[in-house]
Design a protein around this motif. Sequence first.
Motif, PDB file in Angstrom:
ATOM      1  N   GLY A   1     -15.863  69.806 -36.467  1.00  0.00           N
ATOM      2  CA  GLY A   1     -14.909  68.749 -36.768  1.00  0.00           C
ATOM      3  C   GLY A   1     -15.653  67.499 -37.168  1.00  0.00           C
ATOM      4  O   GLY A   1     -16.844  67.544 -37.474  1.00  0.00           O
TER       5      GLY A   1
ATOM      6  N   ALA B   1     -11.821  64.434 -34.749  1.00  0.00           N
ATOM      7  CA  ALA B   1     -10.961  65.590 -34.503  1.00  0.00           C
ATOM      8  C   ALA B   1     -11.847  66.830 -34.530  1.00  0.00           C
ATOM      9  O   ALA B   1     -12.794  66.902 -35.313  1.00  0.00           O
ATOM     10  CB  ALA B   1      -9.876  65.687 -35.567  1.00  0.00           C
TER      11      ALA B   1
ATOM     12  N   CYS C   1      -8.920  67.126 -38.947  1.00  0.00           N
ATOM     13  CA  CYS C   1      -9.422  68.416 -38.474  1.00  0.00           C
ATOM     14  C   CYS C   1      -9.429  69.429 -39.615  1.00  0.00           C
ATOM     15  O   CYS C   1     -10.432  70.097 -39.860  1.00  0.00           O
ATOM     16  CB  CYS C   1      -8.566  68.903 -37.305  1.00  0.00           C
ATOM     17  SG  CYS C   1      -9.211  70.390 -36.516  1.00  0.00           S
TER      18      CYS C   1
END
Length: 139
Positions: A36, A9, A49
């Motif tokens: 990320g 992410a 994330c």
Amino acid sequence: MPNDNLHVAAAIIVRDGRILAAQRSHGMKDGWELPGGKLEPGESAEQACRREIREELGIELGVLWPFSTVRHDYPELSITMDVFCAPVPAVTELQMLDHEALRWLDRDSLLSVDWLAADLEVVRSLGLSWSDVFEDMHL
């Protein structure tokens, strides 16, 4: 075709009409990326994330908007990358906990760094839809 599949992410961190580009201090350190990282077992892309940005930059993200999902085959692995837009206030102080360098890029300088291939796909898409993204999200 690579054997390893990796789900990651990433965040398009937005501040004052610019996005953050990061260069890692290890791994694929020669290219630039959206910050990320890998999803951990049982973790959603949004949770990953938020966790990765907290671990890499020392900030808590507020609202996240899904932007895109990219699949890319590198020679050694395949990745699926879920990308979110994440506005941060101008006063937010970023820490370099996992990066060698950080740069804020506006639309005209998006391609001024050597993006990793998967991130380049996202950045090109963002460049084409820059006005729509920033207007629709009030960024």
